[in-house]
Scaffold this motif. Structure first.
Motif, mmCIF file in Angstrom:
data_model
loop_
_atom_site.group_PDB
_atom_site.id
_atom_site.type_symbol
_atom_site.label_atom_id
_atom_site.label_comp_id
_atom_site.label_asym_id
_atom_site.label_seq_id
_atom_site.Cartn_x
_atom_site.Cartn_y
_atom_site.Cartn_z
ATOM 1 N N GLY A 27 0.861 -1.179 0.000
ATOM 2 C CA GLY A 27 0.000 0.000 0.000
ATOM 3 C C GLY A 27 0.894 1.224 0.000
ATOM 4 N N MET A 28 1.694 1.333 -1.056
ATOM 5 C CA MET A 28 2.797 2.307 -1.116
ATOM 6 C C MET A 28 2.312 3.750 -1.168
ATOM 7 S SD MET A 28 5.795 2.335 -4.015
ATOM 8 C CE MET A 28 4.615 2.361 -5.374
ATOM 9 N N LEU A 79 -2.249 -6.684 -3.574
ATOM 10 C CA LEU A 79 -2.001 -7.986 -2.968
ATOM 11 C C LEU A 79 -3.293 -8.494 -2.341
ATOM 12 C CD1 LEU A 79 1.469 -7.489 -1.219
ATOM 13 C CD2 LEU A 79 0.988 -8.538 -3.435
ATOM 14 N N GLY A 80 -3.553 -9.797 -2.529
ATOM 15 C CA GLY A 80 -4.761 -10.384 -1.976
ATOM 16 C C GLY A 80 -4.592 -11.858 -1.717
ATOM 17 N N ILE A 81 -5.695 -12.548 -1.513
ATOM 18 C CA ILE A 81 -5.658 -13.969 -1.209
ATOM 19 C C ILE A 81 -5.629 -14.821 -2.478
ATOM 20 C CG2 ILE A 81 -8.161 -14.260 -1.056
ATOM 21 C CD1 ILE A 81 -7.694 -16.094 1.337
ATOM 22 N N THR A 82 -6.040 -14.228 -3.607
ATOM 23 C CA THR A 82 -5.999 -14.908 -4.901
ATOM 24 C C THR A 82 -5.472 -13.939 -5.957
ATOM 25 O OG1 THR A 82 -8.293 -14.269 -5.370
ATOM 26 C CG2 THR A 82 -7.938 -16.433 -4.375
ATOM 27 N N SER A 83 -4.976 -14.491 -7.028
ATOM 28 C CA SER A 83 -4.482 -13.670 -8.128
ATOM 29 C C SER A 83 -5.597 -13.449 -9.148
ATOM 30 C CB SER A 83 -3.300 -14.356 -8.815
ATOM 31 O OG SER A 83 -2.229 -14.541 -7.912
ATOM 32 N N ASP A 139 -0.931 -1.054 4.637
ATOM 33 C CA ASP A 139 -1.969 -0.027 4.731
ATOM 34 C C ASP A 139 -2.752 -0.076 3.420
ATOM 35 O OD1 ASP A 139 -3.591 2.141 4.997
ATOM 36 O OD2 ASP A 139 -2.002 3.619 5.236
ATOM 37 N N VAL A 140 -3.814 -0.876 3.402
ATOM 38 C CA VAL A 140 -4.508 -1.161 2.146
ATOM 39 C C VAL A 140 -6.020 -0.952 2.268
ATOM 40 C CG1 VAL A 140 -2.753 -2.673 1.154
ATOM 41 C CG2 VAL A 140 -4.423 -3.624 2.741
ATOM 42 N N GLU A 141 -6.416 0.000 3.079
ATOM 43 C CA GLU A 141 -7.803 0.457 3.136
ATOM 44 C C GLU A 141 -8.809 -0.680 3.315
ATOM 45 O OE1 GLU A 141 -8.362 3.693 3.310
ATOM 46 O OE2 GLU A 141 -6.197 4.009 3.109
ATOM 47 N N GLY A 142 -8.608 -1.455 4.382
ATOM 48 C CA GLY A 142 -9.564 -2.494 4.732
ATOM 49 C C GLY A 142 -9.340 -3.835 4.080
ATOM 50 N N PHE A 143 -8.276 -3.981 3.304
ATOM 51 C CA PHE A 143 -7.976 -5.238 2.608
ATOM 52 C C PHE A 143 -6.851 -6.005 3.309
ATOM 53 C CE2 PHE A 143 -7.553 -7.612 -1.537
ATOM 54 C CZ PHE A 143 -8.905 -7.858 -1.716
ATOM 55 N N GLU A 144 -6.483 -5.562 4.519
ATOM 56 C CA GLU A 144 -5.335 -6.127 5.213
ATOM 57 C C GLU A 144 -5.464 -7.634 5.442
ATOM 58 O OE1 GLU A 144 -5.311 -1.827 5.832
ATOM 59 O OE2 GLU A 144 -6.874 -3.335 6.152
ATOM 60 N N ASN A 145 -6.647 -8.083 5.827
ATOM 61 C CA ASN A 145 -6.803 -9.508 6.113
ATOM 62 C C ASN A 145 -6.545 -10.362 4.884
ATOM 63 O OD1 ASN A 145 -9.340 -8.218 5.286
ATOM 64 N ND2 ASN A 145 -10.300 -10.222 5.542
ATOM 65 N N PHE A 146 -6.906 -9.866 3.692
ATOM 66 C CA PHE A 146 -6.655 -10.609 2.455
ATOM 67 C C PHE A 146 -5.157 -10.638 2.125
ATOM 68 C CE2 PHE A 146 -11.080 -9.159 1.938
ATOM 69 C CZ PHE A 146 -11.687 -10.388 1.709
ATOM 70 N N VAL A 147 -4.463 -9.541 2.418
ATOM 71 C CA VAL A 147 -3.010 -9.507 2.205
ATOM 72 C C VAL A 147 -2.330 -10.558 3.063
ATOM 73 C CG1 VAL A 147 -0.921 -8.133 2.535
ATOM 74 C CG2 VAL A 147 -2.953 -7.085 1.526
ATOM 75 N N SER A 168 -8.605 -0.746 9.882
ATOM 76 C CA SER A 168 -9.837 0.036 9.850
ATOM 77 C C SER A 168 -11.034 -0.863 9.576
ATOM 78 C CB SER A 168 -9.746 1.131 8.776
ATOM 79 O OG SER A 168 -9.502 0.556 7.500
ATOM 80 N N ILE A 169 -10.845 -2.164 9.769
ATOM 81 C CA ILE A 169 -11.920 -3.131 9.541
ATOM 82 C C ILE A 169 -12.844 -3.122 10.755
ATOM 83 C CG2 ILE A 169 -12.467 -5.553 9.116
ATOM 84 C CD1 ILE A 169 -9.641 -5.842 7.912
ATOM 85 N N GLN A 170 -14.127 -2.956 10.519
ATOM 86 C CA GLN A 170 -15.089 -2.864 11.616
ATOM 87 C C GLN A 170 -15.968 -4.107 11.661
ATOM 88 O OE1 GLN A 170 -17.040 0.945 11.079
ATOM 89 N NE2 GLN A 170 -15.343 2.027 12.045
ATOM 90 N N ASN A 171 -15.318 -5.227 11.916
ATOM 91 C CA ASN A 171 -16.025 -6.499 12.018
ATOM 92 C C ASN A 171 -15.259 -7.372 13.003
ATOM 93 O OD1 ASN A 171 -16.381 -9.449 11.249
ATOM 94 N ND2 ASN A 171 -17.994 -8.539 9.994
ATOM 95 N N ASN A 172 -15.904 -7.727 14.114
ATOM 96 C CA ASN A 172 -15.228 -8.497 15.157
ATOM 97 C C ASN A 172 -14.651 -9.809 14.644
ATOM 98 O OD1 ASN A 172 -15.788 -6.575 17.103
ATOM 99 N ND2 ASN A 172 -17.535 -7.671 17.976
#
Length: 256
Positions: A27-28, A79-83, A139-147, A168-172
């Protein structure tokens, strides 16, 4: 935090690429942290899917004459969990682009198709599993878990010293699963700060790792049973992380 981490490494005596510490900038954006890390003598591998931001970093490297010294790798990928090809939503602020379109004001939304790969695929291809990684910033605007999911091999490899991430993910459930994985991979919470860098409930920092250890122990016990029972109630610490946008500094347990 960046200064404390980067300046703690002796980069004056190392010469070969394999000897120099590597910083991963995921998240450059416009490359501020990429340039700052390179100025501290660290090699950098940086990822940014937004072509506008990517171009700005290319220009900055040229101005600093760092485009030809083999110390910085730039990847115009998400970057994510799949290409595959994903829609990146941009808005009034190009630095706030996200794969979650609901994060941007509807009247400013524009979509562009970008390439997404997994962190592990790049790490294996480029030999990051054999490198000493001083710091990974995410720092990928809510996509961190997928990274993180797409980089599990690298995370569990144990050669990353520090991780600084914006959450910044708002989900327990999502936040809980993400921090559980980082804890299981060997990382421990060191500091939590606001997005402006100020300490965030500093007197509470020491409570996070015991809570994560309790969750880890509970899940390890439950995994041996036919039915996995979740914790009776979510901890205040996970609830806090799910409500407050913050920067979390993780350090590998070998330094504890």
């Amino acid at each position: 935090m960046f200064h404390d981490i980067l300046s703690s490494y002796d980069t004056t005596t190392t010469k070969s690429k394999e000897e120099r510490p590597l910083m991963l900038d995921i998240g450059m954006n416009i490359g501020w942290f990429t340039l700052y890390s390179r100025a501290h003598g660290h090699d950098v591998a940086a990822f940014e899917p937004n072509p506008t931001m990517f171009l700005r970093v290319c220009e900055s490297l040229e101005y600093n004459h760092w485009d030809i010294d083999n110390t910085i790798e730039l990847w115009n990928y998400g970057l994510g969990i799949t290409s595959g090809k994903f829609n990146l939503t941009t808005g009034n602020n190009p630095g706030g682009s996200s794969f979650h379109e609901e994060r941007l004001a509807k009247k400013f939304r524009k979509k562009i198709e970008v390439e997404v790969v997994t962190l592990d695929s790049i790490a294996i291809q480029q030999g990051y599993l054999q490198r000493h990684i001083s710091l990974m910033k995410v720092d990928v605007e809510g996509f961190e878990n997928f990274v993180f999911q797409g980089g599990k091999t690298l995370l569990y490899n144990g050669n990353i010293d520090n991780i600084i991430m914006e959450n910044s993910i708002q989900n327990n459930t999502i936040v809980g699963g993400m921090v559980d994985m980082l804890y299981d991979a060997g990382y421990r919470v060191k500091e939590i700060r606001t997005v402006n860098g100020d300490p965030y409930h500093e007197d509470w920092w020491s409570t996070f790792n015991p809570v994560l250890e309790e969750r880890h122990t509970s899940y390890a016990t439950n995994s041996k049973q036919t039915v996995v029972k979740p914790l009776e109630s979510e901890s205040d610490q996970i609830k806090f992380l799910s409500k407050a946008t913050s920067n979390i500094w993780w350090v590998h347990k070998r330094f504890i």
